[in-house]
Design an enzyme around this catalytic site. Structure first.
Site, short mmCIF file in Angstrom:
data_model
loop_
_atom_site.label_atom_id
_atom_site.label_comp_id
_atom_site.label_asym_id
_atom_site.label_seq_id
_atom_site.Cartn_x
_atom_site.Cartn_y
_atom_site.Cartn_z
N GLU A 84 70.71 43.52 51.13
CA GLU A 84 70.73 44.93 51.56
C GLU A 84 72.09 45.39 52.08
OE1 GLU A 84 67.39 45.41 54.23
OE2 GLU A 84 65.98 44.61 52.77
N ASN A 108 70.40 40.54 46.81
CA ASN A 108 69.04 41.10 46.91
C ASN A 108 69.09 42.48 47.57
OD1 ASN A 108 66.15 40.45 46.65
ND2 ASN A 108 66.09 40.54 48.88
N HIS A 155 59.73 47.22 46.68
CA HIS A 155 58.78 47.80 47.65
C HIS A 155 58.45 49.21 47.16
CE1 HIS A 155 58.96 44.48 50.39
NE2 HIS A 155 60.27 44.52 50.40
N GLU A 206 60.31 40.97 46.12
CA GLU A 206 59.48 41.37 47.26
C GLU A 206 58.48 42.44 46.85
OE1 GLU A 206 61.85 42.41 50.70
OE2 GLU A 206 63.33 40.85 50.28
N ASP A 253 55.62 44.90 46.34
CA ASP A 253 54.33 45.40 46.85
C ASP A 253 54.24 46.89 46.55
OD1 ASP A 253 55.99 46.36 48.91
OD2 ASP A 253 55.19 44.99 50.43
O1 9MR Z 1 58.05 41.29 55.91
C1 9MR Z 1 59.05 41.12 56.89
C2 9MR Z 1 58.50 41.49 58.26
O2 9MR Z 1 57.51 40.56 58.65
C3 9MR Z 1 59.63 41.54 59.26
O3 9MR Z 1 59.14 42.00 60.51
C4 9MR Z 1 60.72 42.45 58.75
C5 9MR Z 1 61.86 42.55 59.72
O4 9MR Z 1 62.81 43.45 59.30
O5 9MR Z 1 61.19 41.97 57.50
C6 9MR Z 1 60.20 42.02 56.53
O6 9MR Z 1 60.73 41.59 55.30
C7 9MR Z 1 61.78 42.37 54.76
C8 9MR Z 1 62.67 41.43 53.99
O7 9MR Z 1 63.12 40.40 54.83
C9 9MR Z 1 63.85 42.16 53.40
N1 9MR Z 1 63.43 43.28 52.61
C10 9MR Z 1 62.48 44.20 53.22
C11 9MR Z 1 61.29 43.42 53.77
C12 9MR Z 1 60.26 44.38 54.35
O8 9MR Z 1 60.78 45.03 55.46
#
Ligand code: 9MR
Length: 557
Positions: free
Chosen positions: A155, A196, A232, A261, A263
């Site tokens: 990101e 990513n 997402h 990732e 969903d």
């Molecule tokens: O799913 C993850 C969640 O449990 C955490 O609290 C969050 C913290 O920022 O991160 C989520 O996963 C993220 C991933 O690491 C990077 N891309 C976006 C995902 C969803 O926010």
């Protein structure tokens, strides 16, 4: 596995009898079998809590997926919360489980502006670079040979294609991304190294900026092997445009492309129409990936709506994953299965009703169940059984089993259980529930029950009646969500409605009284209590001899 064998055996029998099989019988294969036949990894993000604590989570994960990503356990704050103090318990748990279940591990993530501890963010350039180097060496070094690919940088771009002004960028300068990839290659030369990001599914300013970065890396010899497209998505927006063309242009850079990732969220509540739109989004992603030979992985960010980041981040939204909160496949599951070449949708016939369960070995927190096996004729084959606790006509999943027996653990002491079993086939069809088996767990250590009740009744004098206050305390370790207290008046007392702080009821001609929670006192945390009360006619004494809460006998204060 036995479903597959059964299916193959059936084919063999048909061939042996010389029958021409025009269409093979519908055999719903697990996603991982279908995916690996197409050279694809189908992964799921894994959370450590349910991995440790929920058998149904493990069963579904390991049956369906041949890839995993730690949802949080490999992030910087999880693995190095303090300078050079590494904690690998969660990451090891995910890695060990994946290795034991033959799953490819995708590492997430080395360099991100979130979930990186404050001590890193405050460093100057020299120290920050050294800290990053040490982190990459230690974490990637530890899992070398087990983690097949890593999100090295996550990101780093804004939506308009400019660089995100993160502490990494601001302290280390724009070359931090290339530097991180070089460090990663040195730390584990065999790992595939990915960039990513989100909102880069289709062709847009952001995905083009990423494309330009990776092109420049390729020209300059900066090591990079793959692009991670998070995926997402939301059915409240249209499906992204030009996904196939986007995958193709990245593949043309001689890198692998992965959905990392995936969903597809929606505004709740779900409806059949929304679930069907969601299924189409999943199908579109799988089809796009299958159409591009360098697209070698689709990882879903979780797999059950029981554990998803979506509701916590987007209030009012959720249901983003292929399984519902009770591990039943949704249309999205069938869509992915079908797109991978499976035939789950052909089977709409549920398995036969299981025989009534019998219980044995009841302790204060466990019991063993066995029941008569079901059969399935719909084609997808018997997948297993769901075991539910039945309370007030509501069934809550306790566990799943692939055989016609199950061990129940984590039960509450001194508590009545009514348990039913439903058989499940490979397409997710559920049988009619079995009859219920009822049992009561034994008292816990020290004889204490899950609740304590204090009953104080004060007479008004002259025999006119009394006022009673009743304090209920949750003495168990689990939160009680919704409760009904029950007791019997011992000597003809009558409740005078309506009472307070609960919905009170006493049936005509009966001494039995019930009090059900109101909304505001529905939740009783461990050690939490609530006081409810009523006026009654008759004598304040004697007090009721015993009280039950949700069927469990309480100690009396
Ligand atoms: O799913 C993850 C969640 O449990 C955490 O609290 C969050 C913290 O920022 O991160 C989520 O996963 C993220 C991933 O690491 C990077 N891309 C976006 C995902 C969803 O926010």
């Amino acid at each position: 596995m036995y479903r597959k064998l059964l299916g193959s055996a059936l084919c063999v029998v048909l061939v042996a009898f010389g029958l021409v099989v025009l269409a093979s019988p519908a055999m719903a294969e697990p996603l991982r079998t279908l995916a690996s036949a197409r050279g694809l990894t189908i992964g799921a993000a894994v959370a450590t809590d349910p991995l440790a604590n929920e058998a149904a989570y493990r069963t579904t994960l390991n049956r369906e997926f041949n890839g995993v990503t730690a949802e949080n356990a490999m992030k910087f704050e999880s693995t190095e919360p303090n300078p050079n103090q590494f904690t690998f318990a969660g990451a090891d748990q995910v890695v060990n489980s994946a290795v034991a279940n033959g799953q490819r591990i995708h590492g997430h993530t080395m360099v991100w502006h979130q979930q990186t501890p404050g001590w890193v963010q405050g460093l100057g350039a020299t120290q920050m670079r050294a800290a990053l180097q040490n982190h990459i060496n230690t974490v990637m070094g530890r899992y070398a040979g087990r983690v097949a690919s890593w999100d090295v940088v996550n990101e780093a771009f804004n939506e308009d294609g400019t660089r995100r002004g993160s502490f990494w960028q601001n302290t280390l300068g724009a070359n931090y991304i290339a530097d991180a990839f070089r460090m990663a290659r040195a730390a584990d030369p065999a790992a595939r190294l990915c960039y990513n990001d989100f909102n880069i599914e289709g062709i847009n300013a952001k995905s083009t900026a990423v494309f330009n970065l990776i092109s420049s890396f390729k020209q300059q010899g900066v090591p990079i092997d793959c692009l991670g497209i998070q995926g997402h998505l939301s059915i409240d927006f249209s499906f992204p445009g030009q996904v196939l063309q986007n995958l193709q242009r990245f593949a043309a850079l001689d890198i692998d492309v992965k959905f990392t990732e995936l969903d597809v969220r929606m505004t709740l509540p779900t409806t059949p129409a929304k679930l069907s739109t969601q299924a189409t989004f999943y199908t579109n992603v799988v089809n796009a990936c299958l159409a591009v030979s360098r697209c070698n992985q689709i990882t879903i960010w979780g797999f059950t709506d029981r554990h998803s980041w979506v509701p916590g981040t987007f209030p009012g939204q959720g249901a983003a994953l292929p399984y519902d909160e009770n591990y039943n496949p949704k249309p999205a599951y069938n869509a992915v299965n079908t797109a991978l070449g499976g035939q789950p949708g052909n089977d709409t016939t549920p398995p036969t009703q299981p025989g009534n369960p019998t219980v044995s070995g009841v302790t204060s927190n466990s019991a063993s169940l066995a029941w008569g096996a079901s059969t399935d004729t719909g084609g997808s084959g018997l997948a297993g059984y769901n075991v539910y606790r039945r309370q007030d006509a509501t069934d809550t999943l306790l566990t799943q089993s692939t055989t016609n027996s199950a061990s129940l653990t984590g039960l509450t002491p001194s508590t009545q259980y009514s348990v039913v079993v439903r058989a499940r086939d490979g397409a997710g069809n559920l049988s009619t529930p079995s009859g219920a088996v009822n049992f009561t767990t034994q008292a816990g250590p020290g004889g204490g029950g899950p609740c304590r009740v204090g009953y104080q009744a004060t007479g008004w004098g002259g025999g006119g009646g009394f006022t009673a206050n009743v304090t209920i305390t949750n003495t168990g370790t689990a939160t009680i969500n919704g409760w009904t207290l029950s007791f019997a008046f011992p000597s003809g007392q009558r409740l005078t409605p309506p009472g307070w702080a609960a919905t009170w009821n006493q049936a005509a001609g009966s001494g039995t009284v019930t009090a059900a929670n109101l909304d505001w006192n529905r939740t009783l945390n461990p050690n939490g209590s609530t006081t409810i009360g009523f006026n009654g006619t008759g004598s304040a004494t004697p007090a009721p001899a015993s009280f039950t809460l949700n069927g469990a006998t309480c100690t009396t204060a």
